[in-house]
Design a protein around this motif. Structure first.
Motif, mmCIF file in Angstrom:
data_model
loop_
_atom_site.group_PDB
_atom_site.id
_atom_site.type_symbol
_atom_site.label_atom_id
_atom_site.label_comp_id
_atom_site.label_asym_id
_atom_site.label_seq_id
_atom_site.Cartn_x
_atom_site.Cartn_y
_atom_site.Cartn_z
ATOM 1 N N VAL A 55 7.640 3.863 5.076
ATOM 2 C CA VAL A 55 8.970 3.277 4.889
ATOM 3 C C VAL A 55 9.933 4.317 4.309
ATOM 4 C CG1 VAL A 55 10.295 1.541 3.606
ATOM 5 C CG2 VAL A 55 8.093 0.932 4.634
ATOM 6 N N SER A 56 9.461 5.089 3.336
ATOM 7 C CA SER A 56 10.318 6.107 2.724
ATOM 8 C C SER A 56 10.691 7.196 3.722
ATOM 9 C CB SER A 56 9.613 6.738 1.516
ATOM 10 O OG SER A 56 9.476 5.793 0.480
ATOM 11 N N ALA A 57 9.725 7.567 4.586
ATOM 12 C CA ALA A 57 10.023 8.604 5.585
ATOM 13 C C ALA A 57 11.128 8.133 6.533
ATOM 14 C CB ALA A 57 8.756 8.945 6.371
ATOM 15 N N VAL A 58 11.050 6.859 6.929
ATOM 16 C CA VAL A 58 12.095 6.306 7.801
ATOM 17 C C VAL A 58 13.426 6.262 7.052
ATOM 18 C CG1 VAL A 58 12.849 4.244 9.054
ATOM 19 C CG2 VAL A 58 10.447 4.967 9.154
ATOM 20 N N ALA A 59 13.370 5.842 5.784
ATOM 21 C CA ALA A 59 14.608 5.762 4.978
ATOM 22 C C ALA A 59 15.216 7.149 4.784
ATOM 23 C CB ALA A 59 14.301 5.118 3.624
ATOM 24 N N ASP A 60 14.354 8.161 4.580
ATOM 25 C CA ASP A 60 14.862 9.541 4.440
ATOM 26 C C ASP A 60 15.568 9.985 5.718
ATOM 27 O OD1 ASP A 60 13.808 9.590 1.932
ATOM 28 O OD2 ASP A 60 12.140 10.945 2.403
ATOM 29 N N LEU A 61 14.959 9.661 6.854
ATOM 30 C CA LEU A 61 15.550 10.033 8.137
ATOM 31 C C LEU A 61 16.905 9.344 8.312
ATOM 32 C CD1 LEU A 61 15.225 11.469 10.872
ATOM 33 C CD2 LEU A 61 14.074 9.415 11.724
ATOM 34 N N LEU A 62 16.953 8.068 7.953
ATOM 35 C CA LEU A 62 18.218 7.334 8.072
ATOM 36 C C LEU A 62 19.294 7.904 7.153
ATOM 37 C CD1 LEU A 62 16.875 3.664 8.300
ATOM 38 C CD2 LEU A 62 17.834 5.054 10.146
ATOM 39 N N GLY A 63 18.857 8.570 6.081
ATOM 40 C CA GLY A 63 19.810 9.213 5.173
ATOM 41 C C GLY A 63 20.649 10.261 5.883
ATOM 42 N N TYR A 64 20.053 10.915 6.870
ATOM 43 C CA TYR A 64 20.796 11.934 7.621
ATOM 44 C C TYR A 64 21.689 11.301 8.687
ATOM 45 C CZ TYR A 64 18.109 15.361 5.129
ATOM 46 O OH TYR A 64 17.580 16.115 4.113
ATOM 47 N N PRO A 92 0.832 -1.213 0.000
ATOM 48 C CA PRO A 92 0.000 0.000 0.000
ATOM 49 C C PRO A 92 0.860 1.254 0.000
ATOM 50 C CG PRO A 92 -0.761 -1.578 1.644
ATOM 51 C CD PRO A 92 0.556 -2.097 1.146
ATOM 52 N N ARG A 93 0.382 2.276 -0.731
ATOM 53 C CA ARG A 93 1.178 3.497 -0.831
ATOM 54 C C ARG A 93 1.371 4.167 0.526
ATOM 55 N NH1 ARG A 93 -0.944 6.239 -6.522
ATOM 56 N NH2 ARG A 93 0.312 4.880 -7.870
ATOM 57 N N GLY A 94 0.379 4.052 1.397
ATOM 58 C CA GLY A 94 0.531 4.639 2.732
ATOM 59 C C GLY A 94 1.683 4.004 3.483
ATOM 60 N N LEU A 95 1.767 2.667 3.401
ATOM 61 C CA LEU A 95 2.881 1.969 4.049
ATOM 62 C C LEU A 95 4.199 2.347 3.372
ATOM 63 C CD1 LEU A 95 4.003 -0.098 6.023
ATOM 64 C CD2 LEU A 95 3.408 -1.915 4.387
ATOM 65 N N GLY A 96 4.153 2.481 2.048
ATOM 66 C CA GLY A 96 5.355 2.878 1.322
ATOM 67 C C GLY A 96 5.864 4.245 1.756
ATOM 68 N N ALA A 130 15.134 2.814 -0.573
ATOM 69 C CA ALA A 130 13.703 3.014 -0.309
ATOM 70 C C ALA A 130 13.370 4.476 -0.042
ATOM 71 C CB ALA A 130 13.278 2.151 0.888
ATOM 72 N N ARG A 131 14.333 5.383 -0.225
ATOM 73 C CA ARG A 131 14.069 6.789 0.060
ATOM 74 C C ARG A 131 13.012 7.359 -0.894
ATOM 75 N NH1 ARG A 131 20.086 9.021 0.113
ATOM 76 N NH2 ARG A 131 20.309 7.265 -1.314
#
Length: 432
Positions: free
Chosen positions: A246-255, A239-243, A262-263
Motif C-alpha cells: 500500500v505504501s509503495a502505491v501511495a509513494d508512486l501516487l505522490g509523484y 500485515p506489514r507485507g500488505l502495508g 499511507a506513504r
C-alpha cells in the motif's frame, strides 16, 4: 506584534493564525496558493510564499519587511510531484532563518516534530533536525516546538487517515497497532506558539509538545472510533507485507501529486514511535496539555465527522474507478467495440468516411481523459470535463440515436450513475 505565519492554511498553521489573531496580533498568512485560504480566513492578510522558490535569504528579505515575528509551520512529509523534503525543509527553511537574522526579526517560532534527529529513519525527521540545528546557531530569539501526533477538529494527513479507518465497516484496519505515540491537541500547539511570542517567554529553547501519556495506535484508533459513535469493531492488524505494498502505491501516487497519508515515510515514522519528553515544556510554560479523552470530549462528533470518516477511503476508490472506466471505454472503443460504435453512427446517418475518424477521436479522448484524472493538479478540471462531456454525449446521442434509450442493455441509462458518481467525487475533492 506583526506576525508572519508560514504554512498558514495547514492543519497547525491555520490554528496558530486564528489563535494569534484572537490574542490581538496583526497576522499575515503565507503559503503557495492563498486564494482559497484568504476566503476562509479573511481576518488575516495573505501573501504568496512558495518555499520551493525561496531558497536564498535574499529571496525572503522583501517578504519579511514590517514583521516583528515569524512562525514557521511549513512541512512536507516526503518527496512528490511538487514537494522536495530537502529543498523545502532544509534549503528554504534555513534561508528563512538567515533572512530573519538579517532583517532583525524579534522572535522566530519554528514548528518541528517529535523524533527529529540526524539519525532518524526518515528524510522527513532528519531534515527537521537539520533545520533545528541551523536555527539554534542563529543570533535570534528562537523557539523550536516539536509536536506529537496533532489531533484537531480539522483533519489532514495522518489525522485524516485515523478518521478514515474508523469509518471502515466490519473491521478496523490498523497498520502498526502497537506503535507508541503521544498526542497533542492543535489548540495546545497554538497555545504554545502564542506563549512563545510573549515578552517573558523563554527563548533559545526546544520543547517537545504533547500530553505525557504514551498510547498505542490501537488505543488511539479505538477511542476515535468510539468518539464517532460507530459500533465497536475488531481491530484488524494489517500485515506489514500488505502495508508495504500500500505504501509503495501511495509513494508512486505522490509523484502524480497525491499526498496520501499511507506513504512509506508516515509508516516508518509511526513504527519508530512518536514519543518525546514534554514535562520540561509543561513546567516552563504552565500549559496543561489535554489528554486524548479530553481532546475528544471537548467537541462531540457531528454528522460531518461521521460523513468524513465513511467517505475518506471511498474517495481514492471513486477516483480510481472513474479513471479506469474512461480508460477502459477508450480501449474497448478502439478494439472490440469499434464495430458496434461504427454501427451506431451508421444508423444515425453518419457517412463511413466520417464515422471512422469520429470513433478513433472519441476513443482517444476517453483514454486520455481517464489518464488525466490520475494527475492531482488537474483532477478537478478533468472531473468537470468528464461531467460536461457526459452531458453532451447524452444530449447528442438522444438526437442522433434516441432508440438507445430503450435498448435492453441500457447504454444511455448506465451512463447516468457515472454522471452522479462524477458529481459526487467533485463534491469531496477538497483536501483541506
Amino acid at each position: 506584534m506583526r506576525v508572519l505565519v508560514t504554512g498558514a492554511y495547514g492543519l497547525i498553521g491555520s490554528a496558530c493564525l486564528a489563535r494569534l489573531h484572537r490574542d490581538g496580533h496583526e497576522v499575515t498568512g503565507a503559503g503557495r496558493d492563498v486564494r482559497e485560504a484568504s476566503l476562509r480566513a479573511p481576518f488575516a492578510k495573505w501573501i504568496t510564499a512558495d518555499f520551493r522558490h525561496l531558497t536564498l535569504a535574499g529571496d525572503w528579505l522583501p517578504l519579511l519587511e514590517g514583521f516583528d515575528a515569524v512562525v514557521n509551520c511549513v512541512g512536507v512529509l516526503q518527496d512528490g510531484m511538487h514537494d522536495s523534503v530537502q529543498r523545502i525543509q532544509v534549503a528554504a527553511t534555513t534561508a528563512l532563518f538567515a533572512a530573519c537574522e538579517r532583517a532583525g526579526i524579534k522572535r522566530v517560532v519554528h514548528i518541528s516534530a517529535i523524533g527529529a534527529a540526524r539519525s532518524a529513519p526518515t528524510a522527513f525527521a532528519r531534515s527537521k533536525a537539520e533545520a533545528e540545528d541551523n536555527l539554534s546557531r542563529r543570533q535570534l530569539d528562537w523557539v523550536i516546538l516539536r509536536p506529537g501526533l496533532v489531533l484537531s477538529p480539522a483533519v489532514y494527513g495522518g489525522t485524516a487517515m485515523l478518521r478514515g479507518v474508523c469509518g471502515v465497516p466490519f473491521v478496523t484496519p490498523v497498520l502498526e497497532p502497537d506503535a507508541r505515540l503521544q498526542v497533542v491537541s492543535v489548540d495546545d500547539v497554538a497555545a504554545a506558539v502564542a506563549h512563545s511570542l510573549t515578552p517573558d517567554a523563554k527563548v533559545k529553547v526546544k520543547w517537545d509538545v504533547a500530553h505525557p501519556d504514551v498510547l498505542t495506535l490501537e488505543t488511539v484508533v479505538s477511542s476515535i472510533r468510539d468518539w464517532h459513535g460507530f459500533r465497536k469493531r475488531p481491530i484488524w492488524r494489517v500485515p506489514r507485507g500488505l502495508g508495504r505494498v500500500v505504501s509503495a502505491v501511495a509513494d508512486l501516487l505522490g509523484y502524480l501529486g497525491w499526498r496520501s497519508p499511507a506513504r512509506s515515510t508516515a509508516v516508518r515514522q509511526l513504527a519508530a514511535g512518536i514519543i518525546g519528553a514534554p514535562p520540561p515544556w509543561i513546567a516552563a510554560t504552565g500549559i496543561e496539555p489535554k489528554s486524548l479523552q479530553a481532546i475528544l470530549a471537548q467537541q462531540p462528533a457531528s454528522v460531518t465527522d461521521r460523513w468524513f470518516a465513511r467517505l475518506f477511503l471511498f474517495k481514492p476508490v471513486a477516483i480510481a474507478g472513474l479513471a479506469l472506466f474512461w480508460i477502459a471505454t477508450g480501449i474497448i472503443t478502439m478494439g472490440p467495440g469499434a464495430a458496434v460504435a461504427l454501427g451506431h453512427l451508421k444508423t444515425a446517418g453518419v457517412p463511413p468516411r466520417v464515422a471512422g475518424p469520429m470513433v478513433l477521436v472519441g476513443a482517444l479522448y476517453d483514454y486520455f481523459i481517464g489518464l488525466g484524472l490520475l494527475l492531482r493538479p488537474v483532477a478537478r478540471i478533468v472531473l468537470h470535463i468528464m461531467l460536461w462531456s457526459t452531458v453532451l454525449y447524452l444530449v447528442a446521442g438522444s438526437v442522433l440515436a434516441p432508440q438507445l434509450w430503450t435498448d435492453p442493455l441500457g447504454p444511455y441509462l448506465k451512463i447516468v450513475p457515472v454522471l452522479i458518481a462524477t458529481l459526487f467525487t467533485l463534491a469531496i475533492m477538497d483536501d483541506r
